[in-house]
Write a protein that holds these residues in place. Structure first.
Motif, PDB file in Angstrom:
ATOM      1  N   LYS A 178      30.046 -19.453  34.060  1.00  0.00           N
ATOM      2  CA  LYS A 178      30.763 -19.256  35.226  1.00  0.00           C
ATOM      3  C   LYS A 178      31.260 -17.726  35.429  1.00  0.00           C
ATOM      4  N   ARG A 207      24.916 -24.901  32.967  1.00  0.00           N
ATOM      5  CA  ARG A 207      24.906 -23.935  33.823  1.00  0.00           C
ATOM      6  C   ARG A 207      23.582 -23.060  33.595  1.00  0.00           C
ATOM      7  N   HIS A 258      28.157 -15.852  36.534  1.00  0.00           N
ATOM      8  CA  HIS A 258      28.126 -16.130  37.895  1.00  0.00           C
ATOM      9  C   HIS A 258      28.992 -15.370  38.750  1.00  0.00           C
ATOM     10  N   CYS A 263      21.690 -20.683  45.248  1.00  0.00           N
ATOM     11  CA  CYS A 263      21.855 -21.522  44.095  1.00  0.00           C
ATOM     12  C   CYS A 263      20.523 -22.357  43.520  1.00  0.00           C
ATOM     13  N   ARG A 270      24.980 -25.325  41.139  1.00  0.00           N
ATOM     14  CA  ARG A 270      24.536 -24.361  40.065  1.00  0.00           C
ATOM     15  C   ARG A 270      24.445 -24.909  38.855  1.00  0.00           C
ATOM     16  N   LEU A 271      24.523 -26.302  38.815  1.00  0.00           N
ATOM     17  CA  LEU A 271      24.283 -26.968  37.789  1.00  0.00           C
ATOM     18  C   LEU A 271      22.671 -27.672  37.493  1.00  0.00           C
TER      19      LEU A 271
END
Length: 430
Positions: A116, A112, A119, A60, A240-241
């Motif tokens: 997503k 991000r 990811h 991450c 992951r932000l």
């Protein structure tokens, strides 16, 4: 108890006591159920480790700002509604609010590094490529790779450790640039050292993962806005932000008034000039620009909103990787891009590269049809010539100066441009 109170109602002589008893009432059932008041419980904003991406750590970005999320000092806009629901996890970015004192709030962007979906696809690729399973411990899988084992043994971040990564920032790396990354990596306590002794194994994996997926947050850290670089402020990461200062994308201003469009175009040209000429002797170039690449703060100041497509060439040291070394590929090269994608040669980048892209993609949308015919014709003629590659021997600075001279008389000096007002009233450069 209730019967005793009722008896007391008929016998008490003290007027104050009588008022108290009457307030309690002589209803036995009511008196029997009376209980101390319970403190109001603040509703909880429930979001799990999955939404933040903490369940994926240490594959991450970092955890430096997680406390702010859990203390509700960072709130998504939807948290201000009565439903207190989180936004969908499928979005790439969110508008949020940030506070240091629980009284004053300022807008932030929560983003991000990639969608997503991408990811999840990358996570699956790690498991199937390295462990031949559909699901796995991402950290365990990545720690077993040859590249990360080299990172664990390394005392210093060197060009061979980043070769083949897809980030444009690392296609032409110099040792000076890599030292700057280690020295200014904000997800660890500041050691001010070019050596990686202060980075734990976990820190090294997070740094490598971030560089492999998207170098945007690293650029914000190593070239901070407080030093005059045209990037929004990096506030931290959680899972992951990434959290950074808020800007409105340039696309929101394509329909702006002529004086606003002229001001933003001039700022855009100034950013391009600084990318080629700065005190540190780095040459920044774009591999791609679109309507979300640049953003505008509430005070009218224009910044680079998305730094993920920025490449860097060190004009002082030059690249320390030859093009053959750039072709090295492993799982870290393929987390967000096709492994077959060819890498751009360092020698193929020209100074006018970014200006031509901006003339093709952004300036026409910002400036077309905004001004009276004589001026508009001059602007259109320049943009057409620029979009074709300038086509003459003049340098980028000369071309930028030509368009700037056309635009300068078109901007105004008023409170809408807070970043330069009221200075513009007393300064000839405006």
């Amino acid at each position: 108890m209730g019967r005793w109170i009722c008896c007391l109602c008929s016998r008490v002589a003290d007027p104050l006591m009588l008022l108290l008893v009457l307030a309690l009432g002589c209803n036995p059932s009511r008196a029997a159920t009376a209980s101390p008041s319970v403190p109001h419980v603040k509703p909880s904003y429930s979001f799990g480790r999955t939404f933040l991406g903490l369940d994926k750590c240490n594959a991450c970005i970092g955890t430096s700002i997680c406390k702010k999320f859990f203390k509700e000092e960072i709130r998504f806009d939807t948290w201000l509604s009565s439903h207190l629901k989180l936004p969908p996890s499928s979005l790439l970015s969110y508008s949020g609010n940030y506070t240091d004192d629980a009284k004053s709030w300022r807008l932030v962007d929560i983003t991000r590094l990639t969608s997503k979906y991408q990811h999840d696809r990358a996570d699956k690729r790690i498991c199937t490529s390295l462990l031949k399973t559909k699901t796995c411990s991402l950290e365990r899988a990545l720690r077993r790779t040859q590249r990360f084992q080299k990172w664990l043994r390394a005392k210093r971040l060197t060009p061979d450790l980043v070769q083949g990564l897809s980030s444009p920032m690392l296609r032409c790396p110099s040792q000076r640039l890599l030292d700057r990354i280690v020295r200014r990596y904000a997800e660890v306590p500041d050691a001010g050292s070019i050596y990686m002794d202060h980075l734990t194994d976990r820190d090294k994996l997070r740094l490598l993962y971030t560089l492999a997926v998207n170098s945007h947050p690293i650029l914000l850290q190593i070239f901070p806005d407080v030093e005059g670089w045209p990037f929004p402020r990096y506030l931290g990461s959680c899972g992951r932000l990434v959290v950074s200062a808020s800007t409105r994308p340039l696309r929101d201003f394509f329909g702006a008034a002529p004086e606003v469009a002229a001001d933003l175009a001039l700022q855009l040209l100034a950013v391009l000039r600084s990318m080629g000429t700065n005190d540190l002797n780095y040459f920044f170039y774009f591999t791609h620009v679109d309507a979300g690449t640049f953003g505008v703060f509430s005070n009218g100041h224009l910044f680079i909103r998305d730094a993920s497509t920025l490449g860097i060439i060190d004009k002082e040291e030059g690249s320390q990787l030859i093009d053959g070394q750039q072709e090295y590929k492993d799982i870290f090269s393929c987390l967000t891009v096709d492994c077959q994608s060819p890498l751009v040669s360092c020698d193929s980048i020209r100074e006018k590269h970014s200006l031509v892209m901006v003339c093709q993609e952004l300036l026409p949308k910002l400036l077309t049809g905004k001004f009276l015919p004589p001026v508009q014709e001059r602007i259109d003629a320049f943009l057409q010539r620029c979009a074709r590659g300038l086509g003459d021997d003049r340098g980028v600075n000369e071309a930028i100066a030509e368009l700037a001279e056309i635009l300068k008389p078109l901007r105004s000096c008023d409170s809408r441009f807070a970043y330069r007002y009221p200075d513009c009233r007393y300064n000839d450069k405006y």
